[in-house]
Design a protein around this motif. Structure first.
Motif, PDB file in Angstrom:
ATOM      1  N   ASP A 128      21.682 -61.918  19.970  1.00 48.11           N
ATOM      2  CA  ASP A 128      21.500 -63.369  19.883  1.00 48.11           C
ATOM      3  C   ASP A 128      22.387 -64.005  18.815  1.00 48.11           C
ATOM      4  O   ASP A 128      22.679 -65.192  18.866  1.00 48.11           O
ATOM      5  N   LEU A 129      22.855 -63.219  17.859  1.00 49.11           N
ATOM      6  CA  LEU A 129      23.697 -63.744  16.778  1.00 49.11           C
ATOM      7  C   LEU A 129      25.187 -63.611  17.081  1.00 49.11           C
ATOM      8  O   LEU A 129      26.020 -63.976  16.254  1.00 49.11           O
ATOM      9  N   SER A 130      25.529 -63.090  18.258  1.00 51.11           N
ATOM     10  CA  SER A 130      26.939 -62.860  18.586  1.00 51.11           C
ATOM     11  C   SER A 130      27.690 -64.160  18.880  1.00 51.11           C
ATOM     12  O   SER A 130      28.890 -64.131  19.126  1.00 51.11           O
TER      13      SER A 130
ATOM     14  N   ILE B 149      22.195 -44.955  18.116  1.00 51.42           N
ATOM     15  CA  ILE B 149      21.885 -45.665  16.879  1.00 51.42           C
ATOM     16  C   ILE B 149      20.465 -45.328  16.445  1.00 51.42           C
ATOM     17  O   ILE B 149      19.525 -45.374  17.234  1.00 51.42           O
ATOM     18  N   ASP B 150      20.330 -45.012  15.181  1.00 54.96           N
ATOM     19  CA  ASP B 150      19.048 -44.691  14.578  1.00 54.96           C
ATOM     20  C   ASP B 150      18.097 -45.887  14.647  1.00 54.96           C
ATOM     21  O   ASP B 150      18.514 -47.036  14.490  1.00 54.96           O
ATOM     22  N   ASP B 151      16.825 -45.604  14.880  1.00 48.86           N
ATOM     23  CA  ASP B 151      15.822 -46.679  14.969  1.00 48.86           C
ATOM     24  C   ASP B 151      15.711 -47.475  13.668  1.00 48.86           C
ATOM     25  O   ASP B 151      15.517 -48.689  13.697  1.00 48.86           O
ATOM     26  N   LEU B 152      15.828 -46.792  12.528  1.00 48.26           N
ATOM     27  CA  LEU B 152      15.769 -47.493  11.240  1.00 48.26           C
ATOM     28  C   LEU B 152      16.959 -48.439  11.089  1.00 48.26           C
ATOM     29  O   LEU B 152      16.809 -49.564  10.602  1.00 48.26           O
ATOM     30  N   ALA B 153      18.146 -48.015  11.522  1.00 42.94           N
ATOM     31  CA  ALA B 153      19.334 -48.871  11.455  1.00 42.94           C
ATOM     32  C   ALA B 153      19.111 -50.131  12.290  1.00 42.94           C
ATOM     33  O   ALA B 153      19.419 -51.243  11.849  1.00 42.94           O
TER      34      ALA B 153
ATOM     35  N   ALA C  18      18.795 -54.042  10.999  1.00 44.23           N
ATOM     36  CA  ALA C  18      19.600 -55.095  11.624  1.00 44.23           C
ATOM     37  C   ALA C  18      18.720 -56.256  12.068  1.00 44.23           C
ATOM     38  O   ALA C  18      19.070 -57.419  11.863  1.00 44.23           O
ATOM     39  N   GLU C  19      17.584 -55.947  12.660  1.00 51.69           N
ATOM     40  CA  GLU C  19      16.657 -56.992  13.107  1.00 51.69           C
ATOM     41  C   GLU C  19      16.115 -57.782  11.921  1.00 51.69           C
ATOM     42  O   GLU C  19      16.132 -59.009  11.926  1.00 51.69           O
TER      43      GLU C  19
ATOM     44  N   ILE D 102      24.811 -55.611  15.356  1.00 49.09           N
ATOM     45  CA  ILE D 102      25.493 -54.309  15.319  1.00 49.09           C
ATOM     46  C   ILE D 102      26.174 -54.088  16.661  1.00 49.09           C
ATOM     47  O   ILE D 102      25.554 -54.239  17.712  1.00 49.09           O
ATOM     48  N   GLY D 103      27.437 -53.691  16.602  1.00 46.16           N
ATOM     49  CA  GLY D 103      28.178 -53.267  17.781  1.00 46.16           C
ATOM     50  C   GLY D 103      28.586 -51.816  17.602  1.00 46.16           C
ATOM     51  O   GLY D 103      28.745 -51.342  16.479  1.00 46.16           O
TER      52      GLY D 103
END
Length: 158
Positions: free
Chosen positions: A53-55, A124-128, A132-133, A139-140
């Motif tokens: 949504d921030l892209s 991608i790790d769930d914590l990462a 980000a959220e 994150i791309g």
């Protein structure tokens, strides 16, 4: 800080350069004009996997960082210098296996990049993703696996 010699103020007064940031920084560029995150991600083959949504936002530069070297070599002050002249930039972490350590390191600096790109990540790790959220950082994940190819593409395109 002034009574102790002004060391911290001096750290912030110096404009960042590759020499200051050691071998952890592979490339750094400020854009002449803003670039849409979606367009940037399209060029470097990096679908957004978190906070799509921030892209719609724009970025004003990029920094390519060797993930492992950054975590080992850079001080918290040096991590802040990764942002160059603005935090509204893409931080591209090469050799990032899951993105966890890169995102944790960003959380600690209290500055938020406009975009994080992970290179070398399969899952991608769930914590990462959670960081980000919570921190509103898109994150791309680039599909370009070769560091040199990615750097050449960035230099050619921007």
């Amino acid at each position: 800080d002034e009574k102790m010699g002004g060391k911290i103020i001096q750290e912030f007064a110096v404009l960042p350069t590759n020499a200051v940031l050691s071998e952890a920084v592979l490339d750094m560029k400020e854009f002449d004009s803003p670039v849409d995150i979606k367009e940037f991600c399209k060029i470097i083959e990096a679908p957004i996997v978190a906070r799509e949504d921030l892209s719609i936002k724009k970025i004003y530069g990029y920094t390519v960082v060797d993930s492992l070297k950054a975590i080992i070599d850079l001080s918290p002050i040096d991590m802040i210098k990764l942002y160059g002249l603005t935090s509204e930039r893409a931080l591209i972490f090469v050799g990032s296996h899951t993105g966890r350590s890169s995102m944790v390191a960003l959380k600690v600096t209290n500055l938020r990049p406009g975009l994080v790109i992970l290179q070398g990540s399969e899952k991608i790790d769930d914590l990462a993703k959670r960081i980000a959220e919570l921190e509103s950082i898109p994150i791309g994940v680039t599909k370009i696996k070769d560091n040199e190819q990615l750097l050449k593409l960035l230099k050619k395109s921007f």
